[in-house]
Design a protein around this motif. Sequence first.
Motif, PDB file in Angstrom:
ATOM      1  N   GLY A 155       0.866  -1.370  -0.056  1.00 57.84           N
ATOM      2  CA  GLY A 155       0.002   0.044   0.126  1.00 57.84           C
ATOM      3  C   GLY A 155       0.757   1.210  -0.018  1.00 57.84           C
ATOM      4  O   GLY A 155       0.172   2.362  -0.143  1.00 57.84           O
ATOM      5  N   LEU A 156       2.071   1.090   0.217  1.00 58.80           N
ATOM      6  CA  LEU A 156       2.841   2.353   0.404  1.00 58.80           C
ATOM      7  C   LEU A 156       3.111   3.065  -0.943  1.00 58.80           C
ATOM      8  O   LEU A 156       2.948   4.345  -1.073  1.00 58.80           O
ATOM      9  N   LEU A 157       3.161   2.391  -2.099  1.00 54.77           N
ATOM     10  CA  LEU A 157       3.274   3.023  -3.490  1.00 54.77           C
ATOM     11  C   LEU A 157       2.094   2.434  -4.495  1.00 54.77           C
ATOM     12  O   LEU A 157       2.116   1.562  -4.546  1.00 54.77           O
ATOM     13  N   THR A 158       1.330   3.233  -5.034  1.00 51.42           N
ATOM     14  CA  THR A 158       0.516   3.102  -5.879  1.00 51.42           C
ATOM     15  C   THR A 158       1.001   3.851  -7.225  1.00 51.42           C
ATOM     16  O   THR A 158       1.188   5.024  -7.234  1.00 51.42           O
ATOM     17  N   LEU A 159       1.061   2.960  -8.522  1.00 50.64           N
ATOM     18  CA  LEU A 159       1.431   3.603  -9.676  1.00 50.64           C
ATOM     19  C   LEU A 159       0.258   3.773 -10.562  1.00 50.64           C
ATOM     20  O   LEU A 159      -0.684   2.515 -10.680  1.00 50.64           O
ATOM     21  N   VAL A 160      -0.467   5.032 -10.673  1.00 49.01           N
ATOM     22  CA  VAL A 160      -1.704   5.275 -11.703  1.00 49.01           C
ATOM     23  C   VAL A 160      -0.950   5.327 -12.966  1.00 49.01           C
ATOM     24  O   VAL A 160      -0.271   6.182 -13.210  1.00 49.01           O
ATOM     25  N   PRO A 161      -1.654   4.596 -13.907  1.00 51.53           N
ATOM     26  CA  PRO A 161      -1.252   4.622 -15.272  1.00 51.53           C
ATOM     27  C   PRO A 161      -1.420   5.610 -16.102  1.00 51.53           C
ATOM     28  O   PRO A 161      -2.835   5.784 -16.142  1.00 51.53           O
ATOM     29  N   VAL A 162      -0.783   6.662 -16.492  1.00 49.18           N
ATOM     30  CA  VAL A 162      -1.249   7.861 -17.334  1.00 49.18           C
ATOM     31  C   VAL A 162      -0.099   7.776 -18.381  1.00 49.18           C
ATOM     32  O   VAL A 162       0.956   7.508 -18.676  1.00 49.18           O
ATOM     33  N   PRO A 163      -0.789   8.227 -19.865  1.00 46.70           N
ATOM     34  CA  PRO A 163       0.011   8.487 -20.976  1.00 46.70           C
ATOM     35  C   PRO A 163       0.674   9.856 -20.711  1.00 46.70           C
ATOM     36  O   PRO A 163       0.478  10.624 -20.010  1.00 46.70           O
ATOM     37  N   LYS A 164       1.746  10.055 -21.697  1.00 51.39           N
ATOM     38  CA  LYS A 164       2.935   8.856 -22.222  1.00 51.39           C
ATOM     39  C   LYS A 164       3.990  10.071 -21.655  1.00 51.39           C
ATOM     40  O   LYS A 164       3.979  11.177 -22.298  1.00 51.39           O
ATOM     41  N   ASN A 165       5.140   9.323 -21.010  1.00 51.04           N
ATOM     42  CA  ASN A 165       5.939  10.356 -20.631  1.00 51.04           C
ATOM     43  C   ASN A 165       5.503  11.501 -19.840  1.00 51.04           C
ATOM     44  O   ASN A 165       5.452  12.690 -20.373  1.00 51.04           O
ATOM     45  N   PRO A 166       4.564  11.497 -18.867  1.00 44.88           N
ATOM     46  CA  PRO A 166       3.906  12.582 -18.295  1.00 44.88           C
ATOM     47  C   PRO A 166       5.019  13.647 -17.836  1.00 44.88           C
ATOM     48  O   PRO A 166       6.068  12.989 -17.459  1.00 44.88           O
ATOM     49  N   HIS A 167       4.661  14.724 -17.366  1.00 44.33           N
ATOM     50  CA  HIS A 167       5.454  15.857 -16.854  1.00 44.33           C
ATOM     51  C   HIS A 167       4.912  16.385 -15.567  1.00 44.33           C
ATOM     52  O   HIS A 167       5.099  15.858 -14.503  1.00 44.33           O
ATOM     53  N   GLY A 168       4.208  17.610 -15.531  1.00 40.61           N
ATOM     54  CA  GLY A 168       3.670  18.214 -14.557  1.00 40.61           C
ATOM     55  C   GLY A 168       2.603  17.289 -13.918  1.00 40.61           C
ATOM     56  O   GLY A 168       2.018  16.593 -14.359  1.00 40.61           O
ATOM     57  N   ILE A 169       2.445  17.682 -12.396  1.00 41.94           N
ATOM     58  CA  ILE A 169       1.522  17.197 -11.575  1.00 41.94           C
ATOM     59  C   ILE A 169       1.260  18.163 -10.668  1.00 41.94           C
ATOM     60  O   ILE A 169       2.014  18.960 -10.127  1.00 41.94           O
ATOM     61  N   ASN A 170      -0.213  18.313 -10.486  1.00 43.12           N
ATOM     62  CA  ASN A 170      -0.505  19.459  -9.714  1.00 43.12           C
ATOM     63  C   ASN A 170      -1.799  19.311  -9.406  1.00 43.12           C
ATOM     64  O   ASN A 170      -3.065  18.828 -10.044  1.00 43.12           O
ATOM     65  N   ALA A 171      -2.014  19.206  -7.531  1.00 38.47           N
ATOM     66  CA  ALA A 171      -3.232  19.488  -6.956  1.00 38.47           C
ATOM     67  C   ALA A 171      -4.181  20.530  -7.366  1.00 38.47           C
ATOM     68  O   ALA A 171      -3.631  21.440  -7.106  1.00 38.47           O
ATOM     69  N   THR A 172      -5.448  20.143  -7.464  1.00 42.59           N
ATOM     70  CA  THR A 172      -6.454  21.131  -7.332  1.00 42.59           C
ATOM     71  C   THR A 172      -6.566  21.892  -6.165  1.00 42.59           C
ATOM     72  O   THR A 172      -6.349  21.351  -5.007  1.00 42.59           O
ATOM     73  N   PRO A 173      -6.942  23.186  -6.107  1.00 40.99           N
ATOM     74  CA  PRO A 173      -6.816  23.945  -4.765  1.00 40.99           C
ATOM     75  C   PRO A 173      -7.670  23.291  -3.857  1.00 40.99           C
ATOM     76  O   PRO A 173      -7.519  23.411  -2.705  1.00 40.99           O
ATOM     77  N   ASP A 174      -8.894  22.871  -4.585  1.00 41.94           N
ATOM     78  CA  ASP A 174     -10.098  22.157  -3.360  1.00 41.94           C
ATOM     79  C   ASP A 174      -9.556  20.917  -3.052  1.00 41.94           C
ATOM     80  O   ASP A 174     -10.168  20.068  -2.107  1.00 41.94           O
ATOM     81  N   GLY A 175      -8.448  20.163  -3.385  1.00 45.28           N
ATOM     82  CA  GLY A 175      -7.953  18.930  -2.795  1.00 45.28           C
ATOM     83  C   GLY A 175      -8.484  17.875  -3.214  1.00 45.28           C
ATOM     84  O   GLY A 175      -8.157  16.641  -3.085  1.00 45.28           O
ATOM     85  N   ARG A 176      -9.426  18.091  -4.361  1.00 47.23           N
ATOM     86  CA  ARG A 176     -10.322  16.731  -4.762  1.00 47.23           C
ATOM     87  C   ARG A 176      -9.481  15.973  -5.886  1.00 47.23           C
ATOM     88  O   ARG A 176      -9.565  14.891  -6.045  1.00 47.23           O
TER      89      ARG A 176
END
Length: 609
Positions: free
Chosen positions: A283-304
């Motif tokens: 449970g420590l690490l979850t890999l969420v498969p996303v296309p392809k060679n992704p770059h930025g990752i940004n949480a929305t302000p409301d946290g959802r």
Amino acid sequence: MRHRSSVIALVSVLGTVAVMRSVACAPARSGRAAAAEAVYVAPGEWDKYYGFLSGGQSGSVFVVGIPSGRLIREIPVFEPRAAYGYAVHENDARRQELKATGGTWGDTHHPAPSEKDGVYDGRYLWINDLANARLGRIRLDVFETDRILKIPNLQGAHGIAVVSPDTKYIVVNGEFEQPTDGMATNPAPYTSVVAFVDPEAMEVRFQVRVNGNIDIADSSKDGRYAFSTVYNLEQGKDMESMMVLDRDAVAAIDIPLAEKAVAEGKGHVRNGVPILEPDEVPGLLTLVPVPKNPHGINATPDGRYVVASGKLSPTVSIIDAKTLKILAEPEVGLGPLHTTFDDRGNAYTSLFIDSQVVKWNIEKALAGAPDYIVDRVDVHYNIGHLQAVGGETMRPAGDYLLALNKLSKDQYLPVGPDMPESQELIDISGEKMKVIASFPTPPEPHDAVFIAADVLSPKVKQVFDLGKDAVASGQEGIVRTGPRSVTVNMTMIRSAYKPETIEVREGDRITFRMTNVETIRDMTHGFALPDHDLNVALPPGYTKTIEVGAGKPGVYWFYCTNFCSALHLEMRGRLVVQPRDSKVEVADWKSASNVSGAVAGVPSTGAQP
Ligand code: RUQ
Ligand code: CUA
Ligand code: CA
């Protein structure tokens, strides 16, 4: 004649892109006056925001006022700067720290301010050095770097993020995979680690291994997950093999679970840091498969949600920040790199290949509504990061967005083959985006964050607190500490050094302990000593201890490099270096007698002011 020359001029320049542009853009500029007004900050007035731009290869942080784009400050972090007295001398502790941890240069990408309750509190700002796996910390009360941390077991410290909402950790991602045992003899696939750094102690608390590389970082707003993009899930060792899979991943690390595992001693300690292996902590690490060679990752302000930008896919992936399920993958355009947010449920994604910012509505995209794209605007050119004011916090402002463009091409006066970097300020307060200004900087801002002036400016100190090593007024003097060593306890205040004359002998080592005893903000004095590789600025309250060799026999004028008063030019003193066998004492050195009293009204130069 006049007519003919203008025709010739027109013909000769018609082929150039610059003229084509200004002609083509004329109608679009009808709102020039309004745009100028929007970014105009009158003399004496303050900008609404401090903008902190990572200085990239400059190894520093640039501070600009927003909306004016005026450069207010550069904060050196990984590179020495004489103008700020930062890390310039061999026995400057910060310089030694830099040399011991990777060198006196750096590559800064991601500024991350401290947070309280999900908004910036104005205490610290962290910045990475990608090249040498370091994390610098800047104290925002004095705008100065106070700590440098080398991250062990990790190479290519790329993405960093403050763990929301209260800065529990600074997450530092290792982009460049390494042999798992750290040796060059291990043929197994390379892996990487995410480091969790204690923000106060500036120590790595633990690391989590990821099979693949780890690029950009963010955290969930509740502090549960650290999110990172992984573009080399293939564990390839050349470019081609990094682009095999249609989907790479977003790595989500469960922070409370990691803490528990570390407390139970499940980490394998290397170089003093426990490394958690996901195989051993379910449970420590979850890999969420996303296309392809992704770059930025940004949480929305409301946290959802958390939004991963597809880079080699024209999509963004909207992931539920609690269940880690992909909810939608709307198309946004070519080369999506980073995403930021306003206060009205809209996201803004940078499109590197399209040279655009695209504005899209999050709920509409989730609902599959055809009109989720709200607007697009061209930027110049090849945008990397973009950041809206407060876009990384729980309270975005929704007023300005800064586009950090990788290429400026024709945007500014040409300065050679290498052109300035280009930032563009975009008004996002309305439905349609408006590019209202652009400003160049030295190389090369990557990312930016903004802190409201009314949050930060009250926290900024007037003068530095006197350190334990400060020289107090009245305690100045020259002390011979050994047959070959002299300590000079010096103060500076408008507009004199005390002592003003320093006599030493050839072969001496001189330790200058210098304090600027001014109590008024902005009264910085400099200390430059010709032919001794010595130049340092001391802001009010600051103490520097610097050791130099006496050098060749002679007279050297040390002088103030910061214009501080009407007697600034007179703010200088002598280092008199006597030959080893000299019998002359400084007391014997007389001022010139040929002008004494010669000019009416001008006092004798016999005494120094
Ligand atoms: S990376 S252009 Cu160093 Cu921030 Cu995305
Ligand atoms: Cu002190 Cu000029
Ligand atoms: Ca890949």
